[in-house]
Design a protein around this motif. Structure first.
Motif, mmCIF file in Angstrom:
data_model
loop_
_atom_site.group_PDB
_atom_site.id
_atom_site.type_symbol
_atom_site.label_atom_id
_atom_site.label_comp_id
_atom_site.label_asym_id
_atom_site.label_seq_id
_atom_site.Cartn_x
_atom_site.Cartn_y
_atom_site.Cartn_z
ATOM 1 N N ASP A 68 68.894 -2.285 29.465
ATOM 2 C CA ASP A 68 69.646 -1.665 28.458
ATOM 3 C C ASP A 68 69.779 -0.005 29.969
ATOM 4 N N ALA A 69 70.588 0.513 29.090
ATOM 5 C CA ALA A 69 71.157 1.335 30.199
ATOM 6 C C ALA A 69 69.752 2.640 30.583
ATOM 7 N N LYS A 70 69.286 2.324 29.663
ATOM 8 C CA LYS A 70 67.835 3.278 30.003
ATOM 9 C C LYS A 70 67.067 2.787 31.025
ATOM 10 N N GLN A 71 67.345 1.346 30.556
ATOM 11 C CA GLN A 71 66.610 0.187 32.104
ATOM 12 C C GLN A 71 67.034 0.881 33.234
ATOM 13 N N VAL A 72 68.668 0.976 33.406
ATOM 14 C CA VAL A 72 69.772 1.139 34.488
ATOM 15 C C VAL A 72 69.204 2.145 35.584
ATOM 16 N N TYR A 73 69.267 3.752 33.809
ATOM 17 C CA TYR A 73 69.000 4.758 34.274
ATOM 18 C C TYR A 73 67.630 4.896 34.903
ATOM 19 N N ALA A 74 67.098 5.141 34.325
ATOM 20 C CA ALA A 74 65.060 4.724 35.150
ATOM 21 C C ALA A 74 65.346 4.323 36.442
ATOM 22 N N TYR A 75 66.179 3.504 37.102
ATOM 23 C CA TYR A 75 65.962 2.738 37.972
ATOM 24 C C TYR A 75 66.983 3.638 39.173
ATOM 25 N N PHE A 76 67.692 4.358 38.510
ATOM 26 C CA PHE A 76 68.444 5.238 39.464
ATOM 27 C C PHE A 76 68.490 6.440 39.537
ATOM 28 N N GLU A 77 67.738 6.645 38.817
ATOM 29 C CA GLU A 77 67.239 8.644 38.554
ATOM 30 C C GLU A 77 66.783 8.987 39.997
ATOM 31 N N LYS A 78 65.501 7.825 39.800
ATOM 32 C CA LYS A 78 64.764 7.939 41.119
ATOM 33 C C LYS A 78 65.235 7.709 42.525
#
Length: 129
Positions: A21-31
């Motif tokens: 989901d978007a939050k999982q993708v965001y968590a990956y790219f945030e770092k």
């Protein structure tokens, strides 16, 4: 089809992860690159509208996955690019391929030979040859 850098990275991530989901993708790219959840959501939506992602509503969030296999997508990109430069698509594809083939190692050449042989067999069984 033109893709932005983040679109390419998100698509690559989903090929590797399969579903997120978007939050999982965001968590990956945030770092890795920073950015906001809104940017990731917009990127996922653009990829969905381009037909490159499928999505399924689960609760309040969409679950995204690639709508096309990586190799198929790359093949489409190559066909599209070569057709832009030459009306004779068959020859332009061969020319593009031969320009990069000297970079192939022995394992890649053997795999290529197998792919070609498999395609010949498929063409024969389909009556295409």
């Amino acid at each position: 089809m033109q893709l932005g850098e983040l679109e390419k990275q998100v698509l690559q991530y989903l090929w590797e992860t399969e579903v997120a989901d978007a939050k999982q993708v965001y968590a990956y790219f945030e770092k890795r690159r920073g950015g906001s959840l809104n940017t990731i959501q917009s990127t996922l939506d653009r990829l969905f509208k381009k037909g490159l992602l499928k999505r399924d509503k689960q609760g309040h969030a969409f679950q995204y996955q690639a709508a096309i296999e990586r190799d198929t997508f790359i093949g489409q990109l190559i066909k599209g690019l070569t057709s832009e430069f030459n009306a004779d698509k068959g020859n332009s594809l061969l020319a593009a391929f031969t320009s990069v083939s000297p970079e192939f190692n022995e394992d890649q050449l053997e795999r290529l030979e197998q792919i070609i042989e498999d395609q010949r067999d498929k063409n024969k069984s389909d009556g295409s040859v």
